[in-house]
Design a protein around this motif. Structure first.
Motif, short mmCIF file in Angstrom:
data_model
loop_
_atom_site.label_atom_id
_atom_site.label_comp_id
_atom_site.label_asym_id
_atom_site.label_seq_id
_atom_site.Cartn_x
_atom_site.Cartn_y
_atom_site.Cartn_z
N ASP A 14 0.85 -0.97 0.06
CA ASP A 14 -0.16 -0.09 0.04
C ASP A 14 0.80 1.08 0.02
N SER B 14 -4.85 1.42 -1.38
CA SER B 14 -5.75 0.54 -0.96
C SER B 14 -7.23 0.84 -0.84
N ARG C 160 -9.17 -0.87 -4.21
CA ARG C 160 -9.53 -2.38 -4.11
C ARG C 160 -10.83 -2.59 -4.93
#
Length: 170
Positions: free
Chosen positions: A36, A50, A53
Motif C-alpha cells: 500500500d 488500498s 481495491r
C-alpha cells in the motif's frame, strides 16, 4: 546517499532499456499483493492505493527525463480514454521528480489520468521497480498480475484485451 543509489540504478537501467520497446505483458506467476502507499498528485490530492481495491488498475512508474517513458505516454492517454468508462483505472507514478518537472512535461504531453509524485522513490523501491518505465497491471484484489518493463503501445488491442479480461474474473 542511501536514497541516491536506487535512483542511480534506475537511471542506468533505464538508459539500457531506452532502445527496447516491448510488445506484450509478462504474466507474474506468484501474483504478489502490492504494498500500500499514499502519494499526492500534482494538484496536492492524496491517493491511497488500498482505496482502489475492487478495481483493475494500471500503475506506470516513469520519469520525464526517460525517453521510452516519454514515448509511451501518448498511447497511455489513448488507452485511458478507452478504459476509464469501463471502470479500469490508470495511475502514473513519477519517480524522483517534483511538480515543476511534471508541469513542464504535461505542457507538451497532456494527460488527464492521475500523475502521482514519488519524490523520495519509496514506492518504486517497495514495488521493486528495476528500470523505467515499468508498468504493473493490478487486479481487483490488489495483486500484481502483469508487468511490462520498457515502453509499450498501451492502446494496442492485444494489451487492452488482457487488461479487460481481468474485470471478467470472478
Amino acid at each position: 546517499m542511501k536514497k541516491i543509489l536506487p535512483v542511480l540504478l534506475i537511471l542506468l537501467l533505464t538508459v539500457g532499456l531506452a532502445q527496447a520497446t516491448g510488445k506484450g505483458l509478462t504474466l507474474l506467476d506468484d501474483k504478489p499483493t502490492v504494498p500500500d502507499f499514499t502519494l499526492k498528485d500534482v494538484d496536492g490530492n492524496s491517493y491511497r492505493f488500498s482505496d482502489l481495491r475492487g478495481k483493475v488498475v494500471i500503475v506506470n512508474f516513469w520519469a520525464t527525463w526517460c525517453p521510452p517513458c516519454r514515448a509511451e505516454m501518448p498511447s497511455m492517454q489513448r488507452a485511458w480514454e478507452q478504459l476509464r468508462e469501463e471502470g479500469i483505472l490508470m495511475l502514473a507514478i513519477d519517480v524522483g521528480e517534483d511538480e515543476d518537472a511534471i508541469f513542464e512535461f504535461t505542457a507538451s504531453y497532456p494527460v488527464d489520468f492521475p500523475i502521482l509524485l514519488d519524490t523520495e522513490s519509496t514506492v518504486s523501491e517497495a514495488w521493486e521497480v528495476k528500470g523505467l518505465p515499468t508498468t504493473f497491471v493490478i487486479d481487483q484484489w490488489g495483486r500484481k498480475i502483469y508487468r511490462a518493463v520498457g515502453g509499450r503501445e498501451w492502446d494496442a488491442p492485444e494489451l487492452l484485451k488482457k487488461i479487460r479480461e481481468l474485470k471478467k474474473v470472478p
